[in-house]
Design an enzyme around this catalytic site. Sequence first.
Site, PDB file in Angstrom:
ATOM      1  N   ASP A   1       0.907  -1.198  -0.069  1.00 31.42           N
ATOM      2  CA  ASP A   1       0.064   0.052  -0.129  1.00 31.42           C
ATOM      3  C   ASP A   1       1.067   1.199  -0.013  1.00 31.42           C
ATOM      4  OD1 ASP A   1      -2.247   1.417   0.070  1.00 31.42           O
ATOM      5  OD2 ASP A   1      -3.200   0.260   1.583  1.00 31.42           O
TER       6      ASP A   1
ATOM      7  N   GLU B   1     -10.443   6.498   4.968  1.00 24.78           N
ATOM      8  CA  GLU B   1      -9.563   5.902   5.615  1.00 24.78           C
ATOM      9  C   GLU B   1      -9.637   6.208   7.232  1.00 24.78           C
ATOM     10  OE1 GLU B   1      -5.780   5.040   4.040  1.00 24.78           O
ATOM     11  OE2 GLU B   1      -6.732   5.381   1.918  1.00 24.78           O
TER      12      GLU B   1
END
Length: 613
Positions: free
Chosen positions: A292, A497
């Site tokens: 990521d 997020e």
Amino acid sequence: MSKVEEMMSCIYKDPKAPIEDRIKDLVPRMTLQEKIGQMTQIELCVATPSDIRDLSIGSMVSGAGKEPLEKAMPSDWADTIDRFQQAALDSRLGIPLIYGIDAVHGNNRFYGATIFPHNIGLGATRDADLAQRIGAAVALEVRASGIHFNFAPCVAVCRDPRWGRCYESFSEDTNIVREMTSIITGLQGQPPVGHPKGYPFVAGRDKVIACAKHFVGDGGTENGINEGDTILSYDDLERIHMAPYLDCLNQGVSTVMASYSSWNGCKLHAQHFLLTEILKHKLGFKGILISDWKALDRLSEPRGSNYRHCVYTAINAGIDMVMVPHRYKQFIEDLTSLVESGEIPMSRIDDAVERILRVKFVAGLFEYPFSDRSLLDTVGCKLHRELAREAVRKSLVLLKNGKNPGKPLLPLDKNAKRVLIAGTHADDLGYQCGGWTRYWQGSSGRITIGTTILDAFREAMGEKTELIYEKYPSPDTFDWQNFSFAIVAVGEEPYAETAGDNSELIIPSNGSELISTVADRIPTLAILISGRPLVLEPWLLEKVDALVAAWLPGTEGRGITDVIFGDYEFEGRLPMTWFRTSKQLPVTTGDTSCDPLFPPGFGLTCKKEKTVG
């Protein structure tokens, strides 16, 4: 034989040669620098054509945190990406780039693209065929902009709505998430019968390289904390969170992204057992395992410190391609040093490079490296907007209809005399789309092309209907008007997020009070725009006449009016348990110890004969 003739005669240049033969021919030709370059993914804002060429950089990314060019056209992006692609092809071996982006509910970075409901809304449809068709539409709009690689779908099983990425999950139910992985076949195409499990597949130039994420357990962290710790036995991790990846591998998913989160205290990016022994060896995954964004920096505290050790840990754990994305020269230097010192074996580098090349060959990038301008007309086209409208219709969950069974409020009358529309989310396209729309955290207002709830009502209602819109109705509005009914649209502001982690889950901006104020005076339909269930107080449920969970529907607000006026029936069913209070959390499918407000699978209908409009 000249150098040019020699290169043209290479097996890896031959599109008719078997892919594994092409890989075996190319890898030995590569220097260590070229191999490490292929493992490096860098951000557009730091990339230069000369570095792409000279360092043999394997991939580029447009970061979610970077603002896009205001209203830049897909053709502008295609021009930019093609310029960098030419630089890659000008390198010694001419290995093409793959360019990646987070197109998680449409090609959402781009002005004018079709924005589909976020995954939680698609999970409410339970329609695997719809998900596949959406995947195919997204692939076209992504490829139109010159991009080959989509960091989607998220196949997390969200076990706690306090998690800021809840809306990126199809459901708390593993089986529903497994069904909805059909979106991968839409994105990449349908593998032929007998296609080996775990081997990547991309059908052609109108398809993209998909990415199943985030491996594994990202939706199961304690208290729903983003990037937190999932504390589970291996058996439970496999049963709940790993199962959807089996379906992804069966469909030939080309890449898998590791999770920021931890499993029993160990960061996934450092998890050799799960990344290599399980995903690659036991499950037989042959594609790219990608990190990521800046995930290696998170392997030490403070973040970004002791970077060489972070590189050592992640690459030895099994990461093949690193989304660096900025300090790529430091990454290349550290990884080179680690290989030359023997701390990372050359076999690990070769394994990574073979996987990267395999996906590039499978995707046809050696034969067709540049953008296909014939696809540009698909961006935001009528066909895709109609598909998104269908998805909105099917995702809506009717939670209440009438204060007593004999007097339903819905369907509403299109020819009502006077109607009030109110609320923070009634005329805000950005709020309607949520996070990951144009910008990482999303935004408010007319951030792209689309139809708000207010727009949709104005279009759907009869010519003689007087429609009054006030975000916050004044006392005079109630005193002097005789309304047939009111629509109040409230909900969450956009987030993504960690910014979305929320322990309270109340309706923001005094949304409950606004609904109450209107419902005290006018028969009221409340529409909740949110990425997850929110607290619905008993007194509010009693006051409101009808309540619809619309999730984060995207750009096509007409899908809401299609159902509210009875042209289509409600089909959506809750993909998650709707809790009574946040103190109950976490509660999930099969949990018999709690008394939810609405169980998973709940969804009313108007029980009115369907008329297709």
